[in-house]
Design an enzyme around this catalytic site. Structure first.
Site, PDB file in Angstrom:
ATOM      1  N   ARG A 137      12.748  47.206  17.866  1.00 50.39           N
ATOM      2  CA  ARG A 137      12.852  46.726  19.243  1.00 50.39           C
ATOM      3  C   ARG A 137      13.528  47.704  20.189  1.00 50.39           C
ATOM      4  NH1 ARG A 137      12.259  42.637  16.172  1.00 50.39           N
ATOM      5  NH2 ARG A 137      13.659  43.884  14.933  1.00 50.39           N
ATOM      6  N   THR A 138      14.663  48.234  19.766  1.00 52.17           N
ATOM      7  CA  THR A 138      15.447  49.024  20.722  1.00 52.17           C
ATOM      8  C   THR A 138      14.697  50.297  21.107  1.00 52.17           C
ATOM      9  OG1 THR A 138      17.438  48.124  19.760  1.00 52.17           O
ATOM     10  CG2 THR A 138      17.717  50.048  21.151  1.00 52.17           C
ATOM     11  N   LYS A 191      18.869  69.622   8.847  1.00 51.35           N
ATOM     12  CA  LYS A 191      19.203  71.017   8.512  1.00 51.35           C
ATOM     13  C   LYS A 191      20.676  71.293   8.759  1.00 51.35           C
ATOM     14  CE  LYS A 191      14.727  72.752  10.145  1.00 51.35           C
ATOM     15  NZ  LYS A 191      14.132  73.589  11.191  1.00 51.35           N
ATOM     16  N   ARG A 217      20.459  56.488  19.084  1.00 54.83           N
ATOM     17  CA  ARG A 217      21.097  55.601  18.089  1.00 54.83           C
ATOM     18  C   ARG A 217      21.594  56.460  16.942  1.00 54.83           C
ATOM     19  NH1 ARG A 217      18.505  50.126  15.735  1.00 54.83           N
ATOM     20  NH2 ARG A 217      19.416  49.438  17.712  1.00 54.83           N
ATOM     21  N   HIS A 219      26.706  48.190  21.073  1.00 57.13           N
ATOM     22  CA  HIS A 219      25.261  48.200  21.340  1.00 57.13           C
ATOM     23  C   HIS A 219      25.046  47.639  22.749  1.00 57.13           C
ATOM     24  CE1 HIS A 219      21.044  48.111  20.854  1.00 57.13           C
ATOM     25  NE2 HIS A 219      20.934  47.557  19.666  1.00 57.13           N
TER      26      HIS A 219
HETATM   27  C1  NCD Z   1      20.572  45.058  16.117  1.00 54.20           C
HETATM   28  C2  NCD Z   1      21.235  46.386  15.837  1.00 54.20           C
HETATM   29  O1  NCD Z   1      20.544  47.384  15.642  1.00 54.20           O
HETATM   30  O2  NCD Z   1      22.449  46.406  15.876  1.00 54.20           O
HETATM   31  N1  NCD Z   1      19.193  45.159  16.298  1.00 54.20           N
HETATM   32  C3  NCD Z   1      18.691  45.424  17.534  1.00 54.20           C
HETATM   33  O3  NCD Z   1      18.975  46.454  18.128  1.00 54.20           O
HETATM   34  N2  NCD Z   1      17.921  44.492  18.126  1.00 54.20           N
HETATM   35  C4  NCD Z   1      20.942  44.009  15.130  1.00 54.20           C
HETATM   36  C5  NCD Z   1      20.683  44.265  13.689  1.00 54.20           C
HETATM   37  O4  NCD Z   1      20.170  45.315  13.292  1.00 54.20           O
HETATM   38  O5  NCD Z   1      21.006  43.382  12.904  1.00 54.20           O
END
Ligand code: NCD
Length: 304
Positions: A51-52, A80, A101, A129
């Site tokens: 999703r993100t 590397k 991320r 997040h």
């Molecule tokens: C979350 C995350 O990555 O922290 N997912 C997300 O971004 N929608 C929650 C999760 O991974 O449980």
């Protein structure tokens, strides 16, 4: 230059404004379809995501921009031995904004110090997040009509769940917010969040192991996945992973207008028999994520 590393990088006023822009995008998407013509978003995902990453990419594409990036550390020069700082300096030459991320807490912050373009923290380890929180706030605003006067139950992995930490930080700035923290002892909210956010702001909260104890009081129930990837040993994970399974029966005492949220992905913590309950909002929530990220990209790129 503005980055989004921690949800507190945005004032309450700025968040309210992002929500208003996101609602306008939902109502009038055609007005935004060329706002980012010629702009490039880079998505650097050193950790898995569906999703993100895709919602950031979909957001930029819907604004007329383009996207590039990688979805695993193994396919980047990190494998590397390149440092985050060096990677970021390069990617700043190829893009106008970066969503990143990383499994290490603080990595997006380190990136932001060296970056020549805005950085969006798309999740750093078990820490924060912020864009999930913006998604959650837009969802709550659209589904409940308000961001104040709410009793919010947070259930599951409150220790490693970064979405929970950012959401508590954000909601603590609105008035008359109460939290019910539902977790097993091993997965309780970290002390630093209790001390620096809840206690510092005099926020009312209680802790329980029992998901049903305060069910009738909740306006929001925010379920979370037990964060397997952050455990030091598999035995603990296996013991705790199915601690909570929300099902129709557990919702029988819940308010008619309860809103059940989950950042997703879900594993076992919400039974699929809840999906067709009108109180289940987690798929809608994922949809809202695209629009708030469109609003965020416009803000960080200073597009009028
Ligand atoms: C979350 C995350 O990555 O922290 N997912 C997300 O971004 N929608 C929650 C999760 O991974 O449980």
């Amino acid at each position: 230059m503005k980055h989004l590393i921690d949800i507190k990088d945005l004032s309450v006023e700025e968040i309210d404004n992002l929500i208003e822009v996101a609602k306008d995008i939902i109502a009038n998407p055609e007005n935004y379809s060329h706002k980012c013509d010629g702009k490039i978003l880079a998505t650097l995902f050193f950790e898995p995501s569906t999703r993100t990453r895709l919602s950031h990419e979909s957001a930029m594409l819907s604004l007329g921009g383009q996207v590039l990036g990688f979805s695993e550390a193994a396919s980047s020069s990190a494998s590397k031995g390149e440092t985050v700082s060096d990677t970021i300096r390069m990617v700043g030459c190829y893009s106008d904004i970066i969503a990143m991320r990383h499994p290490k807490e603080g990595a997006p912050y380190v990136a932001s110090i060296k970056s020549t373009v805005p950085i969006i923290n798309a999740g750093d380890g078990g820490h924060n997040h912020p864009t999930q929180t913006l998604t959650d706030l837009l969802t709550i605003k659209c589904e409940k009509g308000r961001l104040d006067n709410l009793t919010i139950g947070l259930c599951g992995d409150l220790k490693f769940g970064r979405t929970v930490h950012s959401l508590i930080t954000a909601m603590s700035r609105y008035s008359n917010i109460k939290f019910v923290l539902i977790s097993p002892d091993e997965l309780k909210l970290p002390e630093y969040v209790k001390r620096d956010v809840l206690e510092k702001n005099n926020i009312e909260y209680c802790e329980t192991k029992d998901i049903e104890e305060y069910m009738d009081k909740l306006d929001i129930l925010y379920m979370t996945r037990v964060q397997k990837e952050r455990f030091f040993n598999e035995e603990d994970y296996i013991r705790l992973k199915d601690y909570y399974i929300l099902n129709k029966d557990k919702l029988r005492r819940a308010k008619e207008d309860l809103c059940v949220l989950h950042p997703l992905p879900r594993v076992n913590e919400i039974s699929t028999d809840v999906d067709d309950d009108p109180r289940a909002c987690y798929f809608k929530q994922a949809n809202y994520g695209k629009y708030i990220r469109m609003a965020l990209i416009l803000k960080l790129l200073e597009v009028k």
